[in-house]
Design a protein around this motif. Sequence first.
Motif, PDB file in Angstrom:
ATOM      1  N   LYS A  99      54.888  42.870  73.984  1.00  0.00           N
ATOM      2  CA  LYS A  99      53.998  43.404  75.024  1.00  0.00           C
ATOM      3  C   LYS A  99      53.747  44.900  74.912  1.00  0.00           C
ATOM      4  O   LYS A  99      52.968  45.455  75.688  1.00  0.00           O
ATOM      5  CB  LYS A  99      54.571  43.106  76.419  1.00  0.00           C
ATOM      6  CG  LYS A  99      54.836  41.634  76.692  1.00  0.00           C
ATOM      7  CD  LYS A  99      53.573  40.807  76.631  1.00  0.00           C
ATOM      8  CE  LYS A  99      53.857  39.357  76.971  1.00  0.00           C
ATOM      9  NZ  LYS A  99      52.737  38.478  76.677  1.00  0.00           N
ATOM     10  N   ALA A 100      54.381  45.580  73.975  1.00  0.00           N
ATOM     11  CA  ALA A 100      54.263  47.040  73.875  1.00  0.00           C
ATOM     12  C   ALA A 100      52.835  47.505  73.641  1.00  0.00           C
ATOM     13  O   ALA A 100      52.473  48.621  74.006  1.00  0.00           O
ATOM     14  CB  ALA A 100      55.175  47.571  72.772  1.00  0.00           C
ATOM     15  N   VAL A 101      52.007  46.662  73.044  1.00  0.00           N
ATOM     16  CA  VAL A 101      50.611  47.051  72.793  1.00  0.00           C
ATOM     17  C   VAL A 101      49.877  47.363  74.085  1.00  0.00           C
ATOM     18  O   VAL A 101      48.857  48.060  74.078  1.00  0.00           O
ATOM     19  CB  VAL A 101      49.852  45.951  72.017  1.00  0.00           C
ATOM     20  CG1 VAL A 101      50.413  45.789  70.620  1.00  0.00           C
ATOM     21  CG2 VAL A 101      49.864  44.634  72.761  1.00  0.00           C
ATOM     22  N   LYS A 102      50.400  46.878  75.211  1.00  0.00           N
ATOM     23  CA  LYS A 102      49.748  47.101  76.507  1.00  0.00           C
ATOM     24  C   LYS A 102      50.109  48.448  77.124  1.00  0.00           C
ATOM     25  O   LYS A 102      49.551  48.836  78.145  1.00  0.00           O
ATOM     26  CB  LYS A 102      50.115  45.973  77.470  1.00  0.00           C
ATOM     27  CG  LYS A 102      49.604  44.619  76.999  1.00  0.00           C
ATOM     28  CD  LYS A 102      49.889  43.534  77.991  1.00  0.00           C
ATOM     29  CE  LYS A 102      49.322  42.206  77.467  1.00  0.00           C
ATOM     30  NZ  LYS A 102      49.425  41.150  78.454  1.00  0.00           N
ATOM     31  N   VAL A 103      51.059  49.167  76.515  1.00  0.00           N
ATOM     32  CA  VAL A 103      51.447  50.485  77.016  1.00  0.00           C
ATOM     33  C   VAL A 103      50.469  51.511  76.467  1.00  0.00           C
ATOM     34  O   VAL A 103      50.390  51.724  75.253  1.00  0.00           O
ATOM     35  CB  VAL A 103      52.897  50.843  76.606  1.00  0.00           C
ATOM     36  CG1 VAL A 103      53.267  52.233  77.094  1.00  0.00           C
ATOM     37  CG2 VAL A 103      53.872  49.800  77.144  1.00  0.00           C
ATOM     38  N   ALA A 104      49.697  52.122  77.348  1.00  0.00           N
ATOM     39  CA  ALA A 104      48.625  53.022  76.926  1.00  0.00           C
ATOM     40  C   ALA A 104      49.148  54.333  76.324  1.00  0.00           C
ATOM     41  O   ALA A 104      48.613  54.820  75.328  1.00  0.00           O
ATOM     42  CB  ALA A 104      47.708  53.318  78.108  1.00  0.00           C
ATOM     43  N   ASP A 105      50.180  54.905  76.928  1.00  0.00           N
ATOM     44  CA  ASP A 105      50.701  56.191  76.457  1.00  0.00           C
ATOM     45  C   ASP A 105      51.462  55.999  75.145  1.00  0.00           C
ATOM     46  O   ASP A 105      52.444  55.251  75.088  1.00  0.00           O
ATOM     47  CB  ASP A 105      51.625  56.796  77.517  1.00  0.00           C
ATOM     48  CG  ASP A 105      52.201  58.116  77.062  1.00  0.00           C
ATOM     49  OD1 ASP A 105      51.438  59.090  76.972  1.00  0.00           O
ATOM     50  OD2 ASP A 105      53.419  58.156  76.773  1.00  0.00           O
ATOM     51  N   GLU A 106      51.018  56.679  74.097  1.00  0.00           N
ATOM     52  CA  GLU A 106      51.599  56.483  72.764  1.00  0.00           C
ATOM     53  C   GLU A 106      53.075  56.871  72.708  1.00  0.00           C
ATOM     54  O   GLU A 106      53.882  56.177  72.092  1.00  0.00           O
ATOM     55  CB  GLU A 106      50.819  57.282  71.714  1.00  0.00           C
ATOM     56  CG  GLU A 106      51.305  57.037  70.312  1.00  0.00           C
ATOM     57  CD  GLU A 106      50.531  57.819  69.268  1.00  0.00           C
ATOM     58  OE1 GLU A 106      50.927  57.768  68.082  1.00  0.00           O
ATOM     59  OE2 GLU A 106      49.544  58.489  69.628  1.00  0.00           O
ATOM     60  N   GLY A 107      53.439  57.968  73.361  1.00  0.00           N
ATOM     61  CA  GLY A 107      54.831  58.401  73.345  1.00  0.00           C
ATOM     62  C   GLY A 107      55.745  57.389  74.016  1.00  0.00           C
ATOM     63  O   GLY A 107      56.824  57.063  73.504  1.00  0.00           O
ATOM     64  N   SER A 108      55.316  56.868  75.163  1.00  0.00           N
ATOM     65  CA  SER A 108      56.108  55.859  75.872  1.00  0.00           C
ATOM     66  C   SER A 108      56.197  54.573  75.058  1.00  0.00           C
ATOM     67  O   SER A 108      57.251  53.934  75.006  1.00  0.00           O
ATOM     68  CB  SER A 108      55.486  55.553  77.241  1.00  0.00           C
ATOM     69  OG  SER A 108      55.510  56.697  78.050  1.00  0.00           O
ATOM     70  N   ARG A 109      55.087  54.191  74.435  1.00  0.00           N
ATOM     71  CA  ARG A 109      55.068  52.969  73.623  1.00  0.00           C
ATOM     72  C   ARG A 109      56.013  53.105  72.428  1.00  0.00           C
ATOM     73  O   ARG A 109      56.803  52.202  72.135  1.00  0.00           O
ATOM     74  CB  ARG A 109      53.653  52.669  73.157  1.00  0.00           C
ATOM     75  CG  ARG A 109      53.545  51.379  72.344  1.00  0.00           C
ATOM     76  CD  ARG A 109      52.104  51.012  72.009  1.00  0.00           C
ATOM     77  NE  ARG A 109      51.416  52.031  71.250  1.00  0.00           N
ATOM     78  CZ  ARG A 109      50.469  52.839  71.726  1.00  0.00           C
ATOM     79  NH1 ARG A 109      50.087  52.753  72.988  1.00  0.00           N
ATOM     80  NH2 ARG A 109      49.898  53.735  70.952  1.00  0.00           N
ATOM     81  N   LYS A 110      55.960  54.239  71.765  1.00  0.00           N
ATOM     82  CA  LYS A 110      56.810  54.468  70.593  1.00  0.00           C
ATOM     83  C   LYS A 110      58.294  54.424  70.968  1.00  0.00           C
ATOM     84  O   LYS A 110      59.106  53.808  70.286  1.00  0.00           O
ATOM     85  CB  LYS A 110      56.444  55.830  69.983  1.00  0.00           C
ATOM     86  CG  LYS A 110      57.100  56.137  68.674  1.00  0.00           C
ATOM     87  CD  LYS A 110      56.575  57.467  68.131  1.00  0.00           C
ATOM     88  CE  LYS A 110      57.309  57.874  66.887  1.00  0.00           C
ATOM     89  NZ  LYS A 110      56.878  59.179  66.365  1.00  0.00           N
ATOM     90  N   LYS A 111      58.645  55.047  72.097  1.00  0.00           N
ATOM     91  CA  LYS A 111      60.032  55.052  72.562  1.00  0.00           C
ATOM     92  C   LYS A 111      60.489  53.641  72.933  1.00  0.00           C
ATOM     93  O   LYS A 111      61.591  53.214  72.573  1.00  0.00           O
ATOM     94  CB  LYS A 111      60.188  55.992  73.753  1.00  0.00           C
ATOM     95  CG  LYS A 111      61.611  56.107  74.263  1.00  0.00           C
ATOM     96  CD  LYS A 111      61.727  57.173  75.321  1.00  0.00           C
ATOM     97  CE  LYS A 111      61.070  56.825  76.612  1.00  0.00           C
ATOM     98  NZ  LYS A 111      61.779  55.858  77.439  1.00  0.00           N
TER      99      LYS A 111
END
Length: 201
Positions: free
Chosen positions: A20-32
Amino acid sequence: SGLWDQMYYGISTANLVLDKAVKVADEGSRKKALGEAYFLRGYNYYRLFAQYGAVALQLEPAEGVVRTFTRATEKETLNSVISDFEKAYELLPTKSTRGVGGWHKYTAAHFLAKAILFRQSERCASWNSAYDKTTDLNKVISLCDEVIAARPLSSDYNQLYAIWTGTDCANEDQPEILMSAQHTTSYQGRFGNRTYNYFNP
């Protein structure tokens, strides 16, 4: 069965985050989030491999109730661990974003080194000839050098455990400590965080 169940609960959670990480818009939050999920899955499979050897690999979220699993080979299991730690190493920041004891790039590097070293151990002798020993061991040395340079070893082992002045003291954040379960005063719950009681140094 307790270890087995808890490890697979964590693996299931990690698989959901990775899916589901693809749904996280903020790149920094998604990467973490991806880095933490890869680390959790790799760590849990590392613990399972150390105890049981080859296990069932679940690398995607389960669809409905699954009752039958195919056991992977030892080689597949450990290589999945190494792959997850490599991804965590690339994605996690150099400092924990979750405070004392949280995961970071050097936690992943430490466990990646352990997993590669495991691959070259006697236990894996029946299949590890496919991997160049010198290449693997040089990678382990390089990772360990990187971790020790970034997170220096304490000058006295005693500093890690014996010089404790109470919950949330400064000594709990020694650079050598790469991951820990905190018994912190900010933890809410009936008994606080007792996880630190379950592991010996």
